[in-house]
Design a protein around this motif. Structure first.
Motif, PDB file in Angstrom:
ATOM      1  N   PHE A  41     -48.756 -21.988  45.042  1.00 42.27           N
ATOM      2  CA  PHE A  41     -48.279 -23.199  45.699  1.00 42.27           C
ATOM      3  C   PHE A  41     -47.745 -22.862  47.092  1.00 42.27           C
ATOM      4  N   GLY A  42     -48.139 -23.660  48.064  1.00 46.20           N
ATOM      5  CA  GLY A  42     -47.610 -23.523  49.411  1.00 46.20           C
ATOM      6  C   GLY A  42     -48.343 -22.554  50.309  1.00 46.20           C
ATOM      7  N   ARG A  43     -49.389 -21.913  49.807  1.00 50.08           N
ATOM      8  CA  ARG A  43     -50.095 -20.943  50.650  1.00 50.08           C
ATOM      9  C   ARG A  43     -50.773 -21.591  51.846  1.00 50.08           C
ATOM     10  N   ILE A  62     -41.139 -22.738  55.847  1.00 50.85           N
ATOM     11  CA  ILE A  62     -41.338 -23.410  54.559  1.00 50.85           C
ATOM     12  C   ILE A  62     -42.192 -22.551  53.635  1.00 50.85           C
ATOM     13  N   GLN A  63     -43.209 -21.898  54.176  1.00 49.39           N
ATOM     14  CA  GLN A  63     -44.059 -21.036  53.350  1.00 49.39           C
ATOM     15  C   GLN A  63     -43.240 -19.896  52.734  1.00 49.39           C
ATOM     16  N   ASP A  64     -42.341 -19.301  53.523  1.00 48.25           N
ATOM     17  CA  ASP A  64     -41.485 -18.230  52.997  1.00 48.25           C
ATOM     18  C   ASP A  64     -40.559 -18.768  51.901  1.00 48.25           C
ATOM     19  N   LEU A  65     -40.036 -19.973  52.120  1.00 47.09           N
ATOM     20  CA  LEU A  65     -39.158 -20.594  51.133  1.00 47.09           C
ATOM     21  C   LEU A  65     -39.894 -20.815  49.819  1.00 47.09           C
ATOM     22  N   LEU A  66     -41.105 -21.340  49.882  1.00 42.80           N
ATOM     23  CA  LEU A  66     -41.872 -21.622  48.671  1.00 42.80           C
ATOM     24  C   LEU A  66     -42.262 -20.333  47.957  1.00 42.80           C
TER      25      LEU A  66
END
Length: 261
Positions: free
Chosen positions: A77-79, A86-90
């Motif tokens: 998810f989020g890739r 946000i990508q790092d957070l996910l």
């Protein structure tokens, strides 16, 4: 024993940039939208624990809170998210997170427009005194008006003892100096009645049931040797013992009320 539903997040819709935890509006596999709080943000799982316990205690007291769900994020998810933050957070939030059912069309409670029933206002301050919630002020009420009813959101600032917890039992008699900034202070004129009602509703069995909702996944803290059950016991003991000091935070509310102009 009651438990929370578990949903799988299927679509990230938009970040909600209020505060520092970067929650998001997302869609899940049950077709509903949720405001998702991520374990990979800010204070991590401790914010989710406070959100979970604060929300479910509020519900036990008969206060309105959006449904809370465990929100599962899988590793893929989020890739495709373009925003690197946000990508790092996910990526850091794979596994169980916490979602609050999105109240479409709700608007922020404004005390200048709507006056609450004094008992309701008193119950909310009693709740915040119990969980040591420092974040229900004029600047950020953390209450919504929806379908002509008041709904409580965002209890992640509660139980702040765990952010600096060093293994010594937290003090259940801790004072609440921030109560003087509570948005409902002037309306909370029935604190003794609120104490009688809330104390009767929040039995030790009910409190234990709520604390048992905390997933093991949120109780594996870095640099701590306690087991998940031992950490749950810390939360239960703090909350059950703090109820014995409810007269103290009631007096704090009443003293703060006298200082209002």
């Amino acid at each position: 024993m009651n438990t929370l539903r578990t949903v799988t997040v299927t679509r990230y819709l938009q970040p909600l940039r209020e505060g520092g935890s970067l929650p998001a509006l997302a869609e899940a596999d049950d077709g509903f939208k949720y405001v998702v709080k991520f374990k990979g943000s800010g204070h991590g799982v401790k914010t989710l624990i406070a959100e979970l316990l604060g929300g479910e205690i509020a519900r036990a007291l008969g206060l309105k809170v959006p449904e809370l769900v465990f929100a599962e994020l899988d590793e893929d998810f989020g890739r495709t998210e373009g925003d690197e933050e946000i990508q790092d957070l996910l990526k850091a939030s794979q596994g169980l997170n916490l979602g609050l059912h999105f109240l479409s069309g709700a608007f922020t409670y404004d005390p200048a427009v709507t006056t609450l029933d004094p008992l309701l206002a008193s119950k909310i301050i009693w709740l915040d005194g119990l969980i040591t919630n420092v974040d229900r002020s004029y600047r950020n009420t953390n209450m919504l008006s929806w379908n002509k009813e008041l709904w409580l959101i965002d209890h992640g600032a509660g139980l702040y003892f765990h952010y600096s917890w060093d293994g010594i039992a937290p003090n259940p008699a801790a004072t609440m100096p921030y109560i003087k900034n509570h948005v409902l202070l002037s309306q909370a004129t029935q604190m003794e009645e609120a104490d009688r009602i809330c104390s009767a509703l929040l039995t030790e069995n009910k409190l234990q049931e709520i604390v048992q909702l905390i997933p093991d996944e949120w109780l594996s803290w870095d640099l701590r040797d306690e087991t998940p059950d031992q950490l749950r016991a810390v939360y239960f003991q703090f909350l059950s013992q703090r109820m014995n000091f409810s007269k103290q935070f009631i007096k704090e509310v009443q003293d703060a009320t006298k200082t209002l102009v």
